[in-house]
Design a protein around this motif. Structure first.
Motif, PDB file in Angstrom:
ATOM      1  N   LYS A  13       5.716   6.182   2.551  1.00 51.49           N
ATOM      2  CA  LYS A  13       6.180   6.126   1.168  1.00 51.49           C
ATOM      3  C   LYS A  13       6.210   4.683   0.671  1.00 51.49           C
ATOM      4  O   LYS A  13       5.787   4.391  -0.451  1.00 51.49           O
ATOM      5  N   ARG A  14       6.694   3.781   1.506  1.00 53.48           N
ATOM      6  CA  ARG A  14       6.753   2.366   1.114  1.00 53.48           C
ATOM      7  C   ARG A  14       5.349   1.764   0.997  1.00 53.48           C
ATOM      8  O   ARG A  14       5.094   0.934   0.131  1.00 53.48           O
ATOM      9  N   LYS A  15       4.435   2.202   1.854  1.00 51.74           N
ATOM     10  CA  LYS A  15       3.049   1.736   1.770  1.00 51.74           C
ATOM     11  C   LYS A  15       2.415   2.200   0.456  1.00 51.74           C
ATOM     12  O   LYS A  15       1.684   1.440  -0.189  1.00 51.74           O
ATOM     13  N   VAL A  16       2.692   3.431   0.066  1.00 54.87           N
ATOM     14  CA  VAL A  16       2.186   3.956  -1.213  1.00 54.87           C
ATOM     15  C   VAL A  16       2.686   3.077  -2.355  1.00 54.87           C
ATOM     16  O   VAL A  16       1.912   2.671  -3.231  1.00 54.87           O
ATOM     17  N   ILE A  17       3.976   2.766  -2.350  1.00 52.53           N
ATOM     18  CA  ILE A  17       4.561   1.940  -3.409  1.00 52.53           C
ATOM     19  C   ILE A  17       3.901   0.563  -3.430  1.00 52.53           C
ATOM     20  O   ILE A  17       3.528   0.051  -4.487  1.00 52.53           O
ATOM     21  N   GLU A  18       3.736  -0.020  -2.259  1.00 53.80           N
ATOM     22  CA  GLU A  18       3.104  -1.337  -2.157  1.00 53.80           C
ATOM     23  C   GLU A  18       1.676  -1.306  -2.707  1.00 53.80           C
ATOM     24  O   GLU A  18       1.268  -2.194  -3.462  1.00 53.80           O
ATOM     25  N   MET A  19       0.921  -0.286  -2.354  1.00 55.51           N
ATOM     26  CA  MET A  19      -0.460  -0.170  -2.823  1.00 55.51           C
ATOM     27  C   MET A  19      -0.515   0.006  -4.339  1.00 55.51           C
ATOM     28  O   MET A  19      -1.352  -0.586  -5.015  1.00 55.51           O
ATOM     29  N   LYS A  20       0.398   0.830  -4.880  1.00 54.41           N
ATOM     30  CA  LYS A  20       0.436   1.043  -6.331  1.00 54.41           C
ATOM     31  C   LYS A  20       0.795  -0.248  -7.062  1.00 54.41           C
ATOM     32  O   LYS A  20       0.189  -0.577  -8.078  1.00 54.41           O
ATOM     33  N   LEU A  21       1.768  -0.972  -6.541  1.00 53.26           N
ATOM     34  CA  LEU A  21       2.208  -2.200  -7.204  1.00 53.26           C
ATOM     35  C   LEU A  21       1.143  -3.296  -7.158  1.00 53.26           C
ATOM     36  O   LEU A  21       1.113  -4.147  -8.039  1.00 53.26           O
ATOM     37  N   SER A  22       0.272  -3.248  -6.164  1.00 49.99           N
ATOM     38  CA  SER A  22      -0.797  -4.249  -6.066  1.00 49.99           C
ATOM     39  C   SER A  22      -1.862  -4.039  -7.137  1.00 49.99           C
ATOM     40  O   SER A  22      -2.640  -4.937  -7.426  1.00 49.99           O
ATOM     41  N   LYS A  23      -1.894  -2.840  -7.707  1.00 51.95           N
ATOM     42  CA  LYS A  23      -2.870  -2.462  -8.755  1.00 51.95           C
ATOM     43  C   LYS A  23      -4.320  -2.542  -8.275  1.00 51.95           C
ATOM     44  O   LYS A  23      -5.240  -2.628  -9.070  1.00 51.95           O
ATOM     45  N   LYS A  24      -4.515  -2.504  -6.963  1.00 53.97           N
ATOM     46  CA  LYS A  24      -5.863  -2.545  -6.379  1.00 53.97           C
ATOM     47  C   LYS A  24      -6.371  -1.153  -6.028  1.00 53.97           C
ATOM     48  O   LYS A  24      -7.535  -1.002  -5.677  1.00 53.97           O
ATOM     49  N   TYR A  25      -5.514  -0.162  -6.081  1.00 50.33           N
ATOM     50  CA  TYR A  25      -5.876   1.184  -5.635  1.00 50.33           C
ATOM     51  C   TYR A  25      -5.559   2.214  -6.708  1.00 50.33           C
ATOM     52  O   TYR A  25      -4.542   2.120  -7.387  1.00 50.33           O
ATOM     53  N   THR A  26      -6.408   3.199  -6.816  1.00 50.16           N
ATOM     54  CA  THR A  26      -6.117   4.341  -7.681  1.00 50.16           C
ATOM     55  C   THR A  26      -5.291   5.347  -6.884  1.00 50.16           C
ATOM     56  O   THR A  26      -5.218   5.275  -5.644  1.00 50.16           O
ATOM     57  N   ASN A  27      -4.689   6.295  -7.588  1.00 48.48           N
ATOM     58  CA  ASN A  27      -3.936   7.345  -6.891  1.00 48.48           C
ATOM     59  C   ASN A  27      -4.846   8.091  -5.921  1.00 48.48           C
ATOM     60  O   ASN A  27      -4.444   8.413  -4.800  1.00 48.48           O
ATOM     61  N   LYS A  28      -6.064   8.370  -6.339  1.00 48.61           N
ATOM     62  CA  LYS A  28      -7.014   9.096  -5.489  1.00 48.61           C
ATOM     63  C   LYS A  28      -7.319   8.323  -4.210  1.00 48.61           C
ATOM     64  O   LYS A  28      -7.368   8.898  -3.118  1.00 48.61           O
ATOM     65  N   GLN A  29      -7.513   7.003  -4.333  1.00 47.52           N
ATOM     66  CA  GLN A  29      -7.785   6.179  -3.148  1.00 47.52           C
ATOM     67  C   GLN A  29      -6.586   6.188  -2.196  1.00 47.52           C
ATOM     68  O   GLN A  29      -6.752   6.281  -0.979  1.00 47.52           O
ATOM     69  N   ILE A  30      -5.396   6.078  -2.757  1.00 44.70           N
ATOM     70  CA  ILE A  30      -4.184   6.107  -1.931  1.00 44.70           C
ATOM     71  C   ILE A  30      -4.059   7.448  -1.223  1.00 44.70           C
ATOM     72  O   ILE A  30      -3.767   7.510  -0.027  1.00 44.70           O
ATOM     73  N   MET A  31      -4.303   8.516  -1.958  1.00 43.57           N
ATOM     74  CA  MET A  31      -4.216   9.853  -1.369  1.00 43.57           C
ATOM     75  C   MET A  31      -5.200  10.021  -0.223  1.00 43.57           C
ATOM     76  O   MET A  31      -4.842  10.548   0.838  1.00 43.57           O
ATOM     77  N   ASN A  32      -6.428   9.558  -0.416  1.00 44.90           N
ATOM     78  CA  ASN A  32      -7.439   9.676   0.635  1.00 44.90           C
ATOM     79  C   ASN A  32      -7.101   8.815   1.846  1.00 44.90           C
ATOM     80  O   ASN A  32      -7.243   9.248   2.988  1.00 44.90           O
ATOM     81  N   GLU A  33      -6.649   7.587   1.599  1.00 43.07           N
ATOM     82  CA  GLU A  33      -6.380   6.655   2.703  1.00 43.07           C
ATOM     83  C   GLU A  33      -5.155   7.049   3.533  1.00 43.07           C
ATOM     84  O   GLU A  33      -5.156   6.919   4.752  1.00 43.07           O
ATOM     85  N   LEU A  34      -4.116   7.551   2.858  1.00 39.34           N
ATOM     86  CA  LEU A  34      -2.859   7.832   3.559  1.00 39.34           C
ATOM     87  C   LEU A  34      -2.600   9.321   3.789  1.00 39.34           C
ATOM     88  O   LEU A  34      -1.578   9.692   4.356  1.00 39.34           O
ATOM     89  N   GLY A  35      -3.514  10.180   3.327  1.00 36.79           N
ATOM     90  CA  GLY A  35      -3.367  11.605   3.562  1.00 36.79           C
ATOM     91  C   GLY A  35      -2.294  12.273   2.720  1.00 36.79           C
ATOM     92  O   GLY A  35      -1.689  13.252   3.144  1.00 36.79           O
ATOM     93  N   ILE A  36      -2.071  11.746   1.524  1.00 37.95           N
ATOM     94  CA  ILE A  36      -1.112  12.352   0.608  1.00 37.95           C
ATOM     95  C   ILE A  36      -1.819  13.513  -0.084  1.00 37.95           C
ATOM     96  O   ILE A  36      -2.917  13.358  -0.591  1.00 37.95           O
TER      97      ILE A  36
END
Length: 94
Positions: A13-36
């Motif tokens: 969950k904290r990694k998701v927040i960190e990735m979102k705040l960096s603005k380098k990843y889309t929701n889809k990329q985060i979902m694919n990378e972390l299995g959300i």
């Protein structure tokens, strides 16, 4: 039978927040990378983060809304650890 619910660790969950705040990843990329499995989950975690309710990230499924389980239920040391973690994420982004 009921649907099986996914349980994500606080670290995920904290990694998701960190990735979102960096603005380098889309929701889809985060979902694919972390299995959300659901984008709504990302939105909920981000809302908790913005609202200062990070204590909810560590609570088990179904317990995020329990009375008395917020930061005031933690020891002073645990509250300070969470605050330090929050500030470290902000510093990384800056």
């Amino acid at each position: 039978m009921g649907e099986r619910k996914n349980v994500y660790s606080e670290e995920i969950k904290r990694k998701v927040i960190e990735m979102k705040l960096s603005k380098k990843y889309t929701n889809k990329q985060i979902m694919n990378e972390l299995g959300i499995r659901n984008v709504t989950q990302i939105k909920v975690w981000m809302k908790w983060y913005r609202d200062g309710e990070e204590h909810r990230l560590s609570q088990p499924i179904g317990k995020q809304y329990s009375f008395g389980k917020g930061p005031e239920g933690l020891s002073e040391i645990d509250q300070l650890k969470r605050q330090v973690n929050h500030l470290e994420i902000k510093n990384q982004i800056l």
